[in-house]
Scaffold this motif. Structure first.
Motif, mmCIF file in Angstrom:
data_model
loop_
_atom_site.group_PDB
_atom_site.id
_atom_site.type_symbol
_atom_site.label_atom_id
_atom_site.label_comp_id
_atom_site.label_asym_id
_atom_site.label_seq_id
_atom_site.Cartn_x
_atom_site.Cartn_y
_atom_site.Cartn_z
ATOM 1 N N PHE B 15 0.815 -1.205 0.000
ATOM 2 C CA PHE B 15 0.000 0.000 0.000
ATOM 3 C C PHE B 15 0.857 1.267 0.000
ATOM 4 C CE2 PHE B 15 -2.790 3.134 2.125
ATOM 5 C CZ PHE B 15 -3.799 3.123 1.187
ATOM 6 N N TYR B 16 2.039 1.164 0.668
ATOM 7 C CA TYR B 16 2.872 2.365 0.795
ATOM 8 C C TYR B 16 3.356 2.881 -0.551
ATOM 9 C CZ TYR B 16 6.171 -1.530 0.787
ATOM 10 O OH TYR B 16 6.812 -2.678 0.477
ATOM 11 N N ILE B 17 3.492 1.984 -1.540
ATOM 12 C CA ILE B 17 3.924 2.461 -2.865
ATOM 13 C C ILE B 17 2.896 3.442 -3.408
ATOM 14 C CG2 ILE B 17 4.420 1.782 -5.243
ATOM 15 C CD1 ILE B 17 5.614 -0.718 -4.292
ATOM 16 N N VAL B 18 1.626 3.101 -3.225
ATOM 17 C CA VAL B 18 0.557 3.982 -3.693
ATOM 18 C C VAL B 18 0.623 5.313 -2.953
ATOM 19 C CG1 VAL B 18 -1.933 4.248 -3.918
ATOM 20 C CG2 VAL B 18 -0.879 2.008 -4.255
ATOM 21 N N VAL B 19 0.853 5.270 -1.644
ATOM 22 C CA VAL B 19 0.926 6.502 -0.857
ATOM 23 C C VAL B 19 2.049 7.404 -1.370
ATOM 24 C CG1 VAL B 19 1.350 7.473 1.438
ATOM 25 C CG2 VAL B 19 -0.043 5.420 1.182
ATOM 26 N N PHE B 20 3.191 6.787 -1.682
ATOM 27 C CA PHE B 20 4.332 7.585 -2.167
ATOM 28 C C PHE B 20 4.037 8.213 -3.529
ATOM 29 C CE2 PHE B 20 7.238 4.987 0.645
ATOM 30 C CZ PHE B 20 7.600 6.064 1.428
ATOM 31 N N LEU B 21 3.395 7.438 -4.394
ATOM 32 C CA LEU B 21 3.256 7.898 -5.777
ATOM 33 C C LEU B 21 2.021 8.748 -6.016
ATOM 34 C CD1 LEU B 21 4.401 4.681 -7.624
ATOM 35 C CD2 LEU B 21 5.491 6.914 -7.768
ATOM 36 N N ALA B 22 0.990 8.536 -5.197
ATOM 37 C CA ALA B 22 -0.300 9.166 -5.504
ATOM 38 C C ALA B 22 -0.264 10.696 -5.577
ATOM 39 C CB ALA B 22 -1.355 8.693 -4.511
ATOM 40 N N PRO B 23 0.253 11.406 -4.573
ATOM 41 C CA PRO B 23 0.103 12.870 -4.625
ATOM 42 C C PRO B 23 0.692 13.480 -5.899
ATOM 43 C CG PRO B 23 0.992 12.178 -2.502
ATOM 44 C CD PRO B 23 0.983 10.967 -3.373
ATOM 45 N N ALA B 24 1.942 13.133 -6.228
ATOM 46 C CA ALA B 24 2.565 13.726 -7.411
ATOM 47 C C ALA B 24 1.822 13.313 -8.674
ATOM 48 C CB ALA B 24 4.033 13.302 -7.492
ATOM 49 N N THR B 25 1.495 12.018 -8.773
ATOM 50 C CA THR B 25 0.839 11.538 -9.990
ATOM 51 C C THR B 25 -0.521 12.207 -10.176
ATOM 52 O OG1 THR B 25 1.925 9.448 -9.536
ATOM 53 C CG2 THR B 25 0.287 9.453 -11.281
ATOM 54 N N ILE B 26 -1.246 12.377 -9.072
ATOM 55 C CA ILE B 26 -2.577 12.984 -9.191
ATOM 56 C C ILE B 26 -2.473 14.454 -9.604
ATOM 57 C CG2 ILE B 26 -4.607 13.710 -7.880
ATOM 58 C CD1 ILE B 26 -4.323 11.066 -6.302
ATOM 59 N N ILE B 27 -1.623 15.225 -8.928
ATOM 60 C CA ILE B 27 -1.507 16.654 -9.283
ATOM 61 C C ILE B 27 -1.085 16.798 -10.735
ATOM 62 C CG2 ILE B 27 -0.252 18.798 -8.831
ATOM 63 C CD1 ILE B 27 -0.043 18.005 -5.941
ATOM 64 N N TYR B 28 -0.079 16.019 -11.128
ATOM 65 C CA TYR B 28 0.448 16.093 -12.489
ATOM 66 C C TYR B 28 -0.621 15.708 -13.516
ATOM 67 C CZ TYR B 28 3.354 14.379 -16.421
ATOM 68 O OH TYR B 28 3.912 14.122 -17.647
ATOM 69 N N THR B 29 -1.359 14.641 -13.211
ATOM 70 C CA THR B 29 -2.374 14.181 -14.154
ATOM 71 C C THR B 29 -3.521 15.175 -14.259
ATOM 72 O OG1 THR B 29 -1.805 11.923 -13.539
ATOM 73 C CG2 THR B 29 -3.857 12.232 -14.742
ATOM 74 N N VAL B 30 -4.005 15.641 -13.093
ATOM 75 C CA VAL B 30 -5.191 16.499 -13.102
ATOM 76 C C VAL B 30 -4.892 17.868 -13.696
ATOM 77 C CG1 VAL B 30 -6.863 17.708 -11.633
ATOM 78 C CG2 VAL B 30 -6.294 15.318 -11.188
ATOM 79 N N PHE B 31 -3.717 18.437 -13.380
ATOM 80 C CA PHE B 31 -3.473 19.816 -13.799
ATOM 81 C C PHE B 31 -2.570 19.949 -15.018
ATOM 82 C CE2 PHE B 31 -4.851 20.075 -9.426
ATOM 83 C CZ PHE B 31 -5.897 20.980 -9.573
ATOM 84 N N MET B 32 -2.051 18.848 -15.501
ATOM 85 C CA MET B 32 -1.263 18.959 -16.721
ATOM 86 C C MET B 32 -1.779 18.044 -17.827
ATOM 87 S SD MET B 32 2.690 19.085 -17.476
ATOM 88 C CE MET B 32 3.222 19.050 -19.163
ATOM 89 N N ILE B 33 -1.840 16.734 -17.555
ATOM 90 C CA ILE B 33 -2.176 15.794 -18.628
ATOM 91 C C ILE B 33 -3.642 15.895 -19.043
ATOM 92 C CG2 ILE B 33 -2.249 13.359 -19.253
ATOM 93 C CD1 ILE B 33 0.567 14.516 -19.091
ATOM 94 N N LEU B 34 -4.569 15.896 -18.071
ATOM 95 C CA LEU B 34 -5.982 15.974 -18.438
ATOM 96 C C LEU B 34 -6.322 17.270 -19.170
ATOM 97 C CD1 LEU B 34 -7.773 14.194 -15.437
ATOM 98 C CD2 LEU B 34 -7.205 13.306 -17.704
#
Lengths: 283, 309
Positions: B15-34
């Motif tokens: 589960f910790y892998i998700v915790v580490f990766l989620a914040p950056a991936t979400i911000i990047y995806t929502v405000f740049m890629i989408l």
């Protein structure tokens, strides 16, 4: 004998004098415009036009421009806005970026490489190209004309490079250290906190890297936050300069005020920044 | 055995892998890629009723007399802007880096720091500084030329259709020369001194040593500098907007893709903003930049010989 002396001279000239001539000349070209603006911002109007190349003296010294600036513009507010946006964005970039970089460098999981490439796309693709979508999104979230909009966009903009650089550095931390901590029963989060100080130089370098484009950006403040309350220094200066084109004192002193903080920061951190740029390029 | 460890790994989901990766991936995806994908999607819709119209916006942009002249003008100007950077910025950058890496050079870090200084400043500031310096009102440039007896050559370069674009490109070169300089510098200092010394012993002078020994070794950096210049130039906006305004005057002679995009999306004076066409222009810019990146990756990086030193 003659030939030898000649070649000695040409050696001396080529290896010693030419580099200094070239570098010194270019240095003058690089600095002249900046110095010209700085010295003239402290002179009275007549002297600006009559003797633009002279340093201000007792007779020509004047702070008129700065007085106009304080009266007619909100520069202190713009500075505060820029400071908030830059500091918060950098914090978010470094914190979330370091976490992601740690996971990418430490754990072998399915999709690791693909996620790494996905996150690195933003290094080459400029975020500006998504402006239409960003403005729609911010409007839908009700964040237009707030500093939040800028912070979120700048965080997304800075993350790809931060993650890319930090992953390289994190993967150089010796495995034994982490394994020793695991044997002692430390949680994965705890290990991350132990590793973080070890890549501090890289974190500092990334901070300087991402700071400059954020502080200097004109595009997103112009589009997402051009209200008087949310203007950043760059946008504020741009609009003030547009309005006061004919007031040379005000124009010169606003240029000076906008330059000074960056120049001071640069002179303090230049060593770090240049070392970071050169280390990054070697990779 | 293998199956057993696998099932154990499955049971204990990291589960910790998700915790580490989620914040950056979400911000990047929502405000740049989408938003990027949303922009691309909008470029296939009509601006009037949001109906799907396929490639119609692209056809309009490239064939409609109202649009195509503007588009090709901006594209052509952008190419000129890029070519000036490649020729002037990158060759002077290389020259300065070569000088900076001479052995036993004194004041090395002083030169490096001061020459890099303009790069740190905001383009808005730089644009205005040069606007003032080139202004016939102030007359600095004119008296400067007069010092060399060249005052008859003075012209309001930023105000003339024939010279404005080149002048702006040179201002931008002046500002950003520090970047190629530092990248070349970093590459050159990693060339081992023994190679240089060997060439010297063989009777080569500094010039030959540079072109025959050092330059082939830094070819990868030449490619990196070229692609960075390309992406930066086809994404430029601030300098033109600051000095010439959104209309990229005089008479659109300094219009580049960035200003064309801004004007189309937000409108100016009598023209209303057009979201779909704005998105279409952004998509074209993306295509141009991707084309540049692909040429770099497959045409340059794969072809050149990289020497391990």
């Amino acid at each position: 004998m003659q030939a030898k002396r000649g070649s000695k001279f040409s050696y001396w000239f080529g290896e010693k004098a030419v580099p200094h001539i070239v570098l010194f000349t270019y240095m003058l070209i690089a600095l002249f415009p900046i110095v010209l603006i700085l010295i003239n911002s402290f002179k009275e109007r007549k002297a600006i036009f009559k003797t633009p190349l002279a340093f201000p003296n007792a007779e020509t010294f004047s702070l008129d421009g700065y007085a106009t600036l304080m009266e007619r513009s909100n520069f202190p507010l713009y500075f505060t806005n820029s400071l908030i946006v830059t500091v918060v964005s950098i914090f978010l970039i470094l914190f979330t970026g370091a976490m992601a970089a740690y996971a990418l460098s430490e754990y072998k999981f399915r999709g690791n490489a693909i996620l790494g490439i996905y996150l690195a796309l933003g290094i080459m693709i400029p975020i500006r190209l998504g402006t239409v979508g960003i403005l729609r999104l911010m409007a839908a979230m009700g964040l237009v004309n707030t500093l939040y909009a800028l912070i979120l966009v700048y965080t997304a903009m800075g993350l790809p490079l931060a993650i890319f650089v930090l992953t390289q550095f994190m993967s150089q931390v010796p495995r034994e250290l982490k394994d020793a901590a695991r044997v002692d029963g430390a949680s994965e989060y705890r290990i991350f906190w132990l590793i973080l100080p070890m890549v501090r130089p890289a974190v500092a370098t990334v901070a300087v890297f991402v700071m400059i484009p954020i502080w200097n950006d004109l595009w997103f403040p112009l589009i997402l936050a051009n209200g008087e309350k949310t203007k950043t220094v760059t946008l504020g200066a741009q609009q003030f300069l547009g309005q006061f084109v004919s007031d040379w004192n005000a124009v010169l002193s606003s240029l000076t005020l906008a330059m000074i903080p960056v120049l001071i920061l640069y002179l303090i951190f230049s060593r770090q920044l240049i070392r970071g740029l050169t280390a990054g390029a070697v990779k | 055995m293998a199956a057993k460890t696998q099932s154990r790994a499955r049971k204990k989901f990291p589960f910790y892998i998700v915790v580490f990766l989620a914040p950056a991936t979400i911000i990047y995806t929502v405000f740049m890629i989408l938003p990027l994908i949303d922009s691309l999607r909008l470029s296939f819709l009509s601006n009037d009723n949001n109906q799907f119209i396929g490639l119609q916006n692209y056809v309009t942009l490239l064939t409609d007399p109202l649009w195509k002249d503007q588009f090709w003008n901006a594209f052509k100007n952008n190419v000129v802007f890029f070519v000036v950077h490649m020729i002037v910025q990158n060759s002077i950058g290389l020259l300065l880096a070569a000088m900076l890496t001479m052995r036993q050079l004194r004041f090395r870090s002083g030169y490096r720091t001061l020459i890099f200084m303009p790069t740190m400043l905001s383009v808005v500031i730089i644009g205005f500084i040069w606007k003032l310096i080139l202004s016939p009102l102030w007359g600095i440039s004119e008296s400067f030329l007069a010092f060399f007896g060249l005052e008859q050559f003075f012209q309001p370069w930023l105000g003339l259709e024939s010279t404005a674009l080149i002048t702006l490109a040179l201002i931008s070169v002046w500002q950003f020369i520090g970047i190629p300089m530092l990248l070349f510098y970093a590459a050159l200092i990693s060339v081992p001194y023994e190679l240089e010394e060997a060439a010297y012993v063989d009777g080569a002078n500094a010039w030959t040593t540079f072109w025959r020994v050092k330059f082939p070794l830094i070819l990868p950096t030449v490619g990196i500098v070229a692609i960075l210049t390309f992406v930066g130039n086809f994404n430029a906006f601030d300098l033109i907007y600051t000095t010439q305004g959104a209309l990229a005057g005089p008479n659109f002679s300094t219009d580049i893709m960035g200003t064309f995009f801004y004007r189309t999306f937000f409108g100016q004076q009598l023209q209303l903003g057009n979201q779909a066409m704005g998105a279409t222009i952004a998509a074209m810019m993306l295509l141009i930049i991707l084309a540049g990146v692909i040429v770099y990756l497959f045409g340059w990086q794969r072809r050149i010989t990289t020497y391990e030193v």
